[in-house]
Design a protein around this motif. Structure first.
Motif, short mmCIF file in Angstrom:
data_model
loop_
_atom_site.label_atom_id
_atom_site.label_comp_id
_atom_site.label_asym_id
_atom_site.label_seq_id
_atom_site.Cartn_x
_atom_site.Cartn_y
_atom_site.Cartn_z
N HIS A 67 0.86 -1.18 0.00
CA HIS A 67 0.00 0.00 0.00
C HIS A 67 0.89 1.23 0.00
O HIS A 67 1.74 1.39 0.89
CB HIS A 67 -0.91 -0.01 1.23
CG HIS A 67 -1.93 1.06 1.23
ND1 HIS A 67 -1.79 2.22 1.96
CD2 HIS A 67 -3.12 1.16 0.58
CE1 HIS A 67 -2.85 2.99 1.77
NE2 HIS A 67 -3.66 2.38 0.94
N GLN A 83 0.58 4.44 0.71
CA GLN A 83 0.58 5.31 1.88
C GLN A 83 1.26 4.65 3.08
O GLN A 83 1.90 5.32 3.88
CB GLN A 83 -0.85 5.73 2.22
CG GLN A 83 -1.46 6.66 1.18
CD GLN A 83 -2.77 7.27 1.63
OE1 GLN A 83 -3.17 7.16 2.79
NE2 GLN A 83 -3.46 7.93 0.73
N SER A 84 1.13 3.34 3.20
CA SER A 84 1.79 2.64 4.30
C SER A 84 3.31 2.79 4.18
O SER A 84 4.01 3.04 5.17
CB SER A 84 1.42 1.15 4.29
OG SER A 84 0.04 0.96 4.48
N ALA A 124 -5.85 13.25 5.95
CA ALA A 124 -6.37 12.60 4.74
C ALA A 124 -5.52 11.40 4.34
O ALA A 124 -5.23 11.19 3.17
CB ALA A 124 -6.46 13.61 3.60
N CYS A 125 -5.12 10.62 5.32
CA CYS A 125 -4.30 9.45 5.08
C CYS A 125 -5.09 8.20 5.43
O CYS A 125 -5.71 8.13 6.49
CB CYS A 125 -3.02 9.51 5.92
SG CYS A 125 -1.92 8.10 5.70
N GLU A 126 -5.08 7.23 4.54
CA GLU A 126 -5.87 6.02 4.74
C GLU A 126 -5.35 5.14 5.86
O GLU A 126 -6.06 4.26 6.34
CB GLU A 126 -5.90 5.21 3.44
CG GLU A 126 -6.60 5.91 2.29
CD GLU A 126 -6.50 5.12 1.00
OE1 GLU A 126 -6.00 3.98 1.03
OE2 GLU A 126 -6.92 5.65 -0.04
N GLY A 163 -4.34 5.87 9.10
CA GLY A 163 -5.05 6.12 10.35
C GLY A 163 -4.26 5.84 11.60
O GLY A 163 -4.62 6.28 12.68
#
Length: 208
Positions: A29, A31-32, A132-134, A136
């Motif tokens: 992912h 963003q991860s 706004a980051c998935e 969390g």
């Protein structure tokens, strides 16, 4: 400074991190990945300052940083010395992120807005959580899980005060990769928010 050596270290760190995060054949992912590397890059800036000004010059913590303590007793560190490797130096974390954005022909996010947001949230429930980051999660989770094993790799390569360059190169590569799957300006903002937030924390009290 041997940039080629530091690039090798960054590649080794990224390979180790990607293999750990993949957990099989699943896609990473984006963003991860940028959150994880951003957290490491930010904290490395503080570690470099500690080496150069406390270990080498014998200065006390309160002479090097402006220190804030929250209601939970956790310490946070501020000051111009941290900002040098974070945003001001030629090989700063911010400069490395900018290189990835430039490669995509994108626009840099507002770094002043990022610093304002981090300062506003320090000690609160939103601190360490990029907007706004998935993901969390609090970036402290990444720092707690990854700093010790991955810094063993970085420390084999880095000269004193230059850990942030290795992690900055790794973050540049991560942001560039993320920019193929999401807006690169957003990837850069999330990466930098992760870095700035974790540059401030006391590892022992925040990651316990």
């Amino acid at each position: 400074m041997d940039i080629t050596k530091y690039q090798k270290a960054a590649d080794e760190i990224l390979d180790r991190l990607i293999n750990a995060m993949r957990g099989g054949r699943a896609e990473i992912h984006p963003q991860s990945l940028i959150c994880a590397v951003g957290a490491l890059a930010g904290y490395s800036c503080q570690k470099d300052v500690r080496v150069m000004f406390m270990k080498k010059n014998g200065l006390s913590e309160d002479k090097v940083f402006m220190i804030m303590t929250d209601k939970q007793g956790r310490k946070f560190y501020f000051g111009d010395l941290i900002n040098e490797p974070l945003v001001n130096e030629k090989y700063s974390v911010w400069s490395m992120i900018g290189g990835a954005v430039k490669q995509h022909g994108g626009k840099l996010p507002d770094v002043n807005d990022i610093f304002r947001y981090i300062s506003y949230t320090v000690g609160g429930e939103n601190f360490g959580k990029p907007r706004a980051c998935e993901i969390g999660d609090d970036m402290g989770i990444y720092l707690k899980q990854l700093w010790l094993p991955l810094n063993e790799i970085a420390s084999r390569y880095a000269e004193d005060g230059e850990l942030h360059i290795i992690y900055g190169i790794a973050l540049q590569k991560a942001v560039y990769a993320a920019g193929k799957q999401m807006d690169v300006t957003e990837a850069a903002r999330i990466a930098m928010e992760s870095a700035v937030s974790m540059s401030k924390v006391d590892y022992n009290s925040y990651c316990k």
